[in-house]
Design a protein around this motif. Structure first.
Motif, PDB file in Angstrom:
ATOM      1  N   PHE A 175       0.854  -1.178   0.000  1.00  0.00           N
ATOM      2  CA  PHE A 175       0.000   0.000   0.000  1.00  0.00           C
ATOM      3  C   PHE A 175       0.893   1.233   0.000  1.00  0.00           C
ATOM      4  CE2 PHE A 175       0.722  -0.999   4.430  1.00  0.00           C
ATOM      5  CZ  PHE A 175       0.950   0.231   5.023  1.00  0.00           C
ATOM      6  N   ALA A 176       0.351   2.343  -0.488  1.00  0.00           N
ATOM      7  CA  ALA A 176       1.123   3.582  -0.607  1.00  0.00           C
ATOM      8  C   ALA A 176       0.830   4.485   0.580  1.00  0.00           C
ATOM      9  CB  ALA A 176       0.790   4.291  -1.913  1.00  0.00           C
ATOM     10  N   LEU A 177       1.876   5.151   1.047  1.00  0.00           N
ATOM     11  CA  LEU A 177       1.771   6.030   2.201  1.00  0.00           C
ATOM     12  C   LEU A 177       2.406   7.376   1.854  1.00  0.00           C
ATOM     13  CD1 LEU A 177       0.848   5.633   5.251  1.00  0.00           C
ATOM     14  CD2 LEU A 177       3.273   5.484   5.771  1.00  0.00           C
ATOM     15  N   ARG A 214       7.963  21.546  -9.732  1.00  0.00           N
ATOM     16  CA  ARG A 214       8.764  20.389 -10.126  1.00  0.00           C
ATOM     17  C   ARG A 214       8.408  19.165  -9.294  1.00  0.00           C
ATOM     18  NH1 ARG A 214      13.613  18.126  -8.644  1.00  0.00           N
ATOM     19  NH2 ARG A 214      13.831  19.640  -6.956  1.00  0.00           N
ATOM     20  N   LEU A 215       8.101  19.374  -8.019  1.00  0.00           N
ATOM     21  CA  LEU A 215       7.716  18.292  -7.122  1.00  0.00           C
ATOM     22  C   LEU A 215       6.337  18.565  -6.541  1.00  0.00           C
ATOM     23  CD1 LEU A 215      11.025  17.715  -5.093  1.00  0.00           C
ATOM     24  CD2 LEU A 215      10.126  16.306  -6.946  1.00  0.00           C
ATOM     25  N   ASP A 216       5.566  17.523  -6.310  1.00  0.00           N
ATOM     26  CA  ASP A 216       4.303  17.649  -5.591  1.00  0.00           C
ATOM     27  C   ASP A 216       4.188  16.482  -4.638  1.00  0.00           C
ATOM     28  OD1 ASP A 216       3.253  15.392  -6.999  1.00  0.00           O
ATOM     29  OD2 ASP A 216       2.820  16.711  -8.682  1.00  0.00           O
ATOM     30  N   LEU A 217       3.080  16.407  -3.923  1.00  0.00           N
ATOM     31  CA  LEU A 217       2.921  15.379  -2.888  1.00  0.00           C
ATOM     32  C   LEU A 217       3.024  13.972  -3.438  1.00  0.00           C
ATOM     33  CD1 LEU A 217       0.043  16.940  -0.747  1.00  0.00           C
ATOM     34  CD2 LEU A 217       2.500  16.989  -0.307  1.00  0.00           C
ATOM     35  N   GLU A 218       2.601  13.783  -4.694  1.00  0.00           N
ATOM     36  CA  GLU A 218       2.635  12.448  -5.289  1.00  0.00           C
ATOM     37  C   GLU A 218       4.060  11.882  -5.337  1.00  0.00           C
ATOM     38  OE1 GLU A 218       0.090  10.479  -6.565  1.00  0.00           O
ATOM     39  OE2 GLU A 218      -1.264  11.881  -5.587  1.00  0.00           O
ATOM     40  N   HIS A 219       5.042  12.758  -5.459  1.00  0.00           N
ATOM     41  CA  HIS A 219       6.428  12.299  -5.578  1.00  0.00           C
ATOM     42  C   HIS A 219       7.014  11.803  -4.253  1.00  0.00           C
ATOM     43  CE1 HIS A 219       6.189  15.076  -9.158  1.00  0.00           C
ATOM     44  NE2 HIS A 219       6.674  13.988  -9.711  1.00  0.00           N
ATOM     45  N   PHE A 220       6.312  12.046  -3.154  1.00  0.00           N
ATOM     46  CA  PHE A 220       6.828  11.648  -1.845  1.00  0.00           C
ATOM     47  C   PHE A 220       6.169  10.368  -1.319  1.00  0.00           C
ATOM     48  CE2 PHE A 220       8.049  16.018  -2.191  1.00  0.00           C
ATOM     49  CZ  PHE A 220       9.264  16.097  -1.519  1.00  0.00           C
ATOM     50  N   ARG A 221       5.327   9.755  -2.128  1.00  0.00           N
ATOM     51  CA  ARG A 221       4.677   8.513  -1.692  1.00  0.00           C
ATOM     52  C   ARG A 221       5.704   7.416  -1.444  1.00  0.00           C
ATOM     53  NH1 ARG A 221       0.116   7.057  -5.906  1.00  0.00           N
ATOM     54  NH2 ARG A 221       1.867   7.489  -7.296  1.00  0.00           N
ATOM     55  N   VAL A 222       5.445   6.637  -0.407  1.00  0.00           N
ATOM     56  CA  VAL A 222       6.296   5.493  -0.063  1.00  0.00           C
ATOM     57  C   VAL A 222       5.445   4.240  -0.178  1.00  0.00           C
ATOM     58  CG1 VAL A 222       7.690   4.396   1.733  1.00  0.00           C
ATOM     59  CG2 VAL A 222       7.685   6.890   1.500  1.00  0.00           C
ATOM     60  N   VAL A 223       5.917   3.245  -0.919  1.00  0.00           N
ATOM     61  CA  VAL A 223       5.198   1.978  -1.066  1.00  0.00           C
ATOM     62  C   VAL A 223       5.699   1.017   0.003  1.00  0.00           C
ATOM     63  CG1 VAL A 223       4.689   0.036  -2.582  1.00  0.00           C
ATOM     64  CG2 VAL A 223       4.869   2.351  -3.535  1.00  0.00           C
ATOM     65  N   ILE A 224       4.784   0.557   0.838  1.00  0.00           N
ATOM     66  CA  ILE A 224       5.120  -0.323   1.961  1.00  0.00           C
ATOM     67  C   ILE A 224       4.711  -1.757   1.649  1.00  0.00           C
ATOM     68  CG2 ILE A 224       4.823  -0.736   4.423  1.00  0.00           C
ATOM     69  CD1 ILE A 224       6.033   1.963   3.899  1.00  0.00           C
ATOM     70  N   PRO A 225       5.653  -2.699   1.518  1.00  0.00           N
ATOM     71  CA  PRO A 225       5.277  -4.113   1.374  1.00  0.00           C
ATOM     72  C   PRO A 225       4.755  -4.655   2.712  1.00  0.00           C
ATOM     73  CG  PRO A 225       7.537  -3.679   0.601  1.00  0.00           C
ATOM     74  CD  PRO A 225       7.107  -2.493   1.400  1.00  0.00           C
ATOM     75  N   VAL A 226       3.625  -5.307   2.685  1.00  0.00           N
ATOM     76  CA  VAL A 226       3.004  -5.802   3.918  1.00  0.00           C
ATOM     77  C   VAL A 226       3.913  -6.793   4.638  1.00  0.00           C
ATOM     78  CG1 VAL A 226       1.067  -7.174   4.807  1.00  0.00           C
ATOM     79  CG2 VAL A 226       0.647  -5.392   3.109  1.00  0.00           C
TER      80      VAL A 226
END
Length: 260
Positions: A175-177, A214-226
């Motif tokens: 899931f993305a955080l 150049r950057l927005d919030l979408e670029h800071f998403r972290v994908v967490i493997p369960v």
């Protein structure tokens, strides 16, 4: 012909299952024969619907009346049907197939329209997620716009907002955080050490989720493997600050431990 019947039933069932929200949730967690039996059951209900509609049409003799209105007698329709070389398929079989497929499409469109209603979608998914604690927590965090606290097995820690969580697509593997804070837990006592305040950076840069720079919030998403999660819970900033400033001061951090 038997294979075609089974194939047709599965096609009708697949159309319904692909748009019916609770079924999509269950199908994403089904494997092997269980998956095909679920699809087949839905397709069988579509065929039953087509069969009942055909009986009603036949009893009321609607084909004779309708074709008579357009000046095309039913006898000519039957003759044209035989000229196509489809004598192995009766008019009743064709009627059942057509109305079965129509029933599947109508139900799929109806389910898709209802699933676009946020209140309905959330209520149905909440009932389906009731036995899946991780999915229920992530869904609640999304619905109530709350943050979650995630500790990984590496002792890395994140607190942030769950992004685009869709449990109906299958079992949750990642899931993305959108992180608001990050840090780590000390190895000695697992005490939380907060090292990065992302939220302050977002405010400083004026980021609001729109693509204006150049950057927005979408670029800071972290994908967490369960599979890498050690602990996850709801996170509230105010409660976190109360616990942080009322607990006894933490002992000095060992430099070698911090590096680990």
């Amino acid at each position: 012909m038997g294979f075609l019947y089974i194939f047709f039933i599965l096609v009708c069932g697949f159309i319904v299952a692909n748009y019916h929200l609770p079924t999509r949730f269950r199908q994403g967690r089904s494997t092997g024969w269980d998956y095909y039996f679920r699809i087949g059951l839905l397709g069988l209900w579509c065929v039953v619907f087509g069969f009942l509609v055909t009986i009603v049409i036949d009893v009321l003799n609607l084909p004779t009346y309708l074709f008579g209105l357009i000046g095309y007698p039913l006898s000519q329709v039957r003759e044209a049907w035989l000229n196509f070389g489809l004598e192995e398929v009766t008019s009743h079989q064709l009627s059942v197939a057509i109305f079965s497929l129509m029933g599947a499409l109508i139900f799929a469109v109806y389910s898709h329209i209802r699933a676009r209603n946020k209140v309905f979608r959330v209520s149905r998914l909440a009932s389906e997620c009731s036995g899946h604690h991780l999915e229920k927590l992530l869904l609640d965090a999304t619905v109530f716009n709350m943050s979650v606290s995630v500790t990984l097995k590496s002792r890395k820690w994140y607190a942030g907002k769950v992004v685009d969580f869709t449990p109906e697509t299958g079992g949750v593997r990642t899931f993305a955080l959108l992180p608001m804070k990050s840090g780590y837990r000390r190895e000695s006592d697992l005490q939380l050490v907060d090292t990065q305040d992302y939220e302050a950076y977002y405010r400083f840069m004026g980021m609001k989720g729109d693509h204006t720079g150049r950057l927005d919030l979408e670029h800071f998403r972290v994908v967490i493997p369960v599979e890498h999660i050690s602990h996850i819970a709801m996170f509230d900033q105010e409660t976190y600050e109360i616990f942080t400033f009322t607990r006894p001061p933490a002992p000095p951090v060992n430099a070698a431990e911090h590096a680990g």
